[in-house]
Design a protein around this motif. Structure first.
Motif, short mmCIF file in Angstrom:
data_model
loop_
_atom_site.label_atom_id
_atom_site.label_comp_id
_atom_site.label_asym_id
_atom_site.label_seq_id
_atom_site.Cartn_x
_atom_site.Cartn_y
_atom_site.Cartn_z
N MET A 27 39.36 27.92 27.63
CA MET A 27 39.73 29.04 28.50
C MET A 27 40.71 29.96 27.79
SD MET A 27 40.86 28.93 32.50
CE MET A 27 42.42 28.09 32.26
N LYS A 28 40.59 31.26 28.04
CA LYS A 28 41.51 32.26 27.51
C LYS A 28 42.20 32.95 28.68
CE LYS A 28 38.56 33.12 23.50
NZ LYS A 28 37.76 34.14 22.75
N ALA A 29 43.43 33.39 28.45
CA ALA A 29 44.22 34.00 29.51
C ALA A 29 44.86 35.28 29.02
CB ALA A 29 45.29 33.02 30.00
N TYR A 30 44.88 36.29 29.91
CA TYR A 30 45.43 37.60 29.57
C TYR A 30 46.33 38.05 30.72
CZ TYR A 30 41.39 37.30 26.50
OH TYR A 30 40.46 36.88 25.59
N ARG A 31 47.57 38.41 30.35
CA ARG A 31 48.54 38.82 31.36
C ARG A 31 48.89 40.30 31.19
NH1 ARG A 31 54.45 35.93 32.54
NH2 ARG A 31 54.95 37.13 34.45
N GLY A 32 48.80 41.03 32.27
CA GLY A 32 49.13 42.45 32.28
C GLY A 32 48.81 43.00 33.66
N SER A 33 48.97 44.29 33.85
CA SER A 33 48.54 44.89 35.10
C SER A 33 47.01 44.89 35.12
CB SER A 33 49.06 46.33 35.22
OG SER A 33 50.48 46.34 35.28
N ILE A 34 46.44 44.62 36.30
CA ILE A 34 44.98 44.52 36.43
C ILE A 34 44.52 45.42 37.58
CG2 ILE A 34 43.02 43.01 36.93
CD1 ILE A 34 44.61 40.69 35.76
N LEU A 35 43.45 46.18 37.32
CA LEU A 35 42.86 47.03 38.34
C LEU A 35 41.34 46.90 38.28
CD1 LEU A 35 42.98 49.34 40.50
CD2 LEU A 35 42.87 50.95 38.57
N HIS A 36 40.71 46.62 39.41
CA HIS A 36 39.25 46.69 39.50
C HIS A 36 38.87 46.97 40.94
CE1 HIS A 36 38.46 42.23 40.69
NE2 HIS A 36 39.76 42.41 40.71
N LEU A 37 37.63 47.41 41.13
CA LEU A 37 37.13 47.79 42.45
C LEU A 37 36.22 46.71 43.00
CD1 LEU A 37 37.76 50.59 43.89
CD2 LEU A 37 38.31 50.47 41.47
N LEU A 38 36.38 46.42 44.27
CA LEU A 38 35.55 45.43 44.95
C LEU A 38 34.43 46.09 45.74
CD1 LEU A 38 38.42 43.12 46.27
CD2 LEU A 38 37.17 42.96 44.10
N ASP A 39 34.56 47.39 46.00
CA ASP A 39 33.56 48.12 46.77
C ASP A 39 33.79 49.61 46.56
OD1 ASP A 39 31.43 48.62 48.43
OD2 ASP A 39 32.25 47.59 50.18
N ASP A 40 32.89 50.42 47.10
CA ASP A 40 33.01 51.86 47.06
C ASP A 40 34.16 52.29 47.99
OD1 ASP A 40 32.78 54.62 47.30
OD2 ASP A 40 30.61 54.60 47.56
N PRO A 41 35.22 52.90 47.47
CA PRO A 41 36.36 53.24 48.32
C PRO A 41 36.07 54.34 49.33
CG PRO A 41 36.66 54.13 46.12
CD PRO A 41 35.45 53.25 46.06
N THR A 42 34.92 55.02 49.20
CA THR A 42 34.56 56.01 50.22
C THR A 42 33.81 55.37 51.38
OG1 THR A 42 32.41 56.59 49.23
CG2 THR A 42 34.35 57.76 48.41
N LYS A 43 33.42 54.11 51.21
CA LYS A 43 32.67 53.43 52.27
C LYS A 43 33.52 52.44 53.05
CE LYS A 43 28.85 55.32 50.72
NZ LYS A 43 28.25 56.49 51.41
N THR A 44 34.68 52.12 52.51
CA THR A 44 35.58 51.19 53.18
C THR A 44 37.02 51.61 52.86
OG1 THR A 44 36.13 48.85 53.47
CG2 THR A 44 35.61 49.57 51.24
N SER A 45 37.99 50.92 53.39
CA SER A 45 39.38 51.30 53.15
C SER A 45 39.79 50.97 51.71
CB SER A 45 40.30 50.56 54.12
OG SER A 45 40.34 49.18 53.82
N HIS A 46 40.77 51.72 51.21
CA HIS A 46 41.28 51.44 49.88
C HIS A 46 41.82 50.01 49.79
CE1 HIS A 46 41.85 55.82 48.28
NE2 HIS A 46 40.62 55.55 48.61
N ALA A 47 42.40 49.54 50.87
CA ALA A 47 42.96 48.18 50.86
C ALA A 47 41.88 47.13 50.62
CB ALA A 47 43.66 47.90 52.19
N GLU A 48 40.66 47.39 51.12
CA GLU A 48 39.56 46.44 50.93
C GLU A 48 38.82 46.67 49.63
OE1 GLU A 48 37.77 45.37 55.21
OE2 GLU A 48 37.75 47.52 54.81
N ALA A 49 38.83 47.93 49.14
CA ALA A 49 38.03 48.28 47.97
C ALA A 49 38.78 48.11 46.66
CB ALA A 49 37.52 49.71 48.08
N VAL A 50 40.09 48.29 46.68
CA VAL A 50 40.89 48.35 45.45
C VAL A 50 41.67 47.05 45.28
CG1 VAL A 50 42.67 49.59 44.17
CG2 VAL A 50 41.07 50.86 45.63
#
Length: 430
Positions: free
Chosen positions: A1-24
């Motif tokens: 296993m490899k591990a990387y520590r830092g700030s992480i950002l990815h999208l779980l869904d289209d933010p125009t179709k659901t809330s930012h809280a659920e998508a981001v």
């Protein structure tokens, strides 16, 4: 296993179709765990640190870990005509594109260019691309071989042109069928490669050629289809003249069985709502190419209208009419197109289009597009202080939204510090 520590950002869904809280999904102090080329876990460091055991952690403080970018429309044989001056689409093809593509009959030239092309994609943080080859089978073989050597997820196809192209750049219905069948047999599904049936556009293909393309597509349901659609006013007029029985440009492709799931249509600049509705109903997708649309004066893609009708949309750099390999820079151009149309592009939607939206456009969101557990570990480390201006501007940003917007407007290849394919570092900025 490899591990990387830092700030992480990815999208779980289209933010125009659901809330930012659920998508981001954002973790200021995050941890990404990768095992056997896939994401094992992704979340807050405090929540996941207990799973580390004796696994060493690569410290990426000052960087933003994101999914790799996905380019849904780019031309491999047009690298050497990027930033070529003059004309709009049809004249630009005659003056610049066709002479450049003729060189790809030479396997050595194709191989050398393929190395450069893949290097550029990785340097700009693109980890998956849907790519046009030239009409020559060897061009696609060279590209696939280079991508396979990096374990890169790449989809490509030889361009189909049996009319309205210079001598040496046309094929025939039978020769193109034979070439495609061989390429599919040899490369489709090998490593992380995929084949795309690739009519250049309706103008360059006879009825017989388009019918054959539809037959090959039907015989191989796992492959993709890529072409151009409604890019330029003169192109649209000429297509209507050549296909008088079709109700519109999209119908030209539909009547030959080329509109379906895994069909990606580049540009769609002049498409209207009803056509978008038909595209969405059959599972087709659009590649938004703002850089080339502006460069060739083609028009302004109606992103809001396409999305409102349920069309899947991804970003395309469209090199060589597009002027950059960078999806980040292309997102900045997309914002400007939206401004001209009166629809300012939301920063989170922009990031979605360049990652998960691109994966959905290619019907690959079960494999790539974000950092959800089980996905292929294609990811980037973005340097938030890549230039003095970027460092100063991001330091002044008060919100994640403001920081992300500034990154898409100011960012380019210099921001990409590292690019990983299936958990293996394939590019590192010196």
């Amino acid at each position: 296993m490899k591990a990387y520590r830092g700030s992480i950002l990815h999208l779980l869904d289209d933010p125009t179709k659901t809330s930012h809280a659920e998508a981001v999904a954002f973790h200021e102090d995050g941890l990404l765990l990768v095992e056997d080329g896939r994401v094992a876990a992704c979340g807050a460091y405090a929540d996941l640190a207990g799973r580390l055991g004796d696994t060493p952690v690569e410290d990426l403080t000052g960087h933003l870990i994101t999914p790799g970018f996905i380019d849904t429309h780019i031309h491999f044989p047009q690298v050497d005509v990027i930033a070529a001056h003059g004309a709009q689409l049809l004249d630009w093809l005659e003056q610049h594109t066709f002479p450049c593509e003729a060189a790809f009959a030479d396997p050595a030239h194709a191989a050398q260019t393929a190395t450069f092309f893949i290097d550029e994609l990785l340097r700009n943080g693109t980890t998956t691309a849907l790519v046009f080859g030239s009409v020559h089978k060897v061009s696609v073989e060279a590209l696939f071989a280079e991508a396979l050597s990096r374990d890169m997820r790449l989809i490509a196809g030889k361009t189909l042109m049996d009319r309205n192209a210079p001598e040496g750049l046309t094929d025939t219905v039978e020769s193109s069928r034979v070439d495609m069948e061989a390429l599919i047999a040899d490369w489709h599904g090998k490593g992380r490669l995929g084949y795309a049936v690739t009519p250049r556009f309706a103008i360059s293909c006879s009825d017989e050629q388009l019918a054959m393309a539809g037959e090959v597509l039907a015989a191989h349901p796992g492959v993709w289809m890529q072409t151009h659609l409604s890019e330029n006013a003169h192109e649209i007029e000429e297509t209507a003249r050549l296909f008088p029985a079709a109700t519109d440009y999209l119908d030209v492709y539909d009547r030959f069985g080329l509109l379906r799931e895994r069909s990606v249509f580049a540009h769609c600049v002049h498409l209207k709502g009803e056509a978008f509705q038909r595209m969405a109903a059959k599972g087709g997708a659009a590649a938004f190419c703002p850089s080339s649309n502006l460069f060739l004066g083609s028009g302004l893609f109606p992103l809001k209208d396409a999305c409102a009708h349920g069309v899947k949309v991804g970003m395309g750099t469209d090199v060589g009419a597009g002027t950059t390999f960078s999806i980040l820079h292309t997102l900045g151009e997309a914002y400007k197109v939206g401004q001209l149309r009166g629809d300012a592009l939301d920063p989170f939607q922009a990031f979605y289009l360049g990652t998960l939206g691109g994966a959905r456009t290619l019907d690959l969101d079960d494999k790539i597009g974000n950092l959800a557990p089980g996905k292929e570990a294609d990811f980037l480390a973005l340097d938030l202080a890549a230039t003095p201006l970027i460092a100063r501007r991001l330091n002044a940003a008060k919100t994640l939204e403001d920081k992300l917007f500034a990154l898409t407007v100011l960012g380019d290849d210099r921001v990409v510090a590292r690019t990983y394919l299936a958990g293996v570092q394939r590019y590192r900025r010196e």
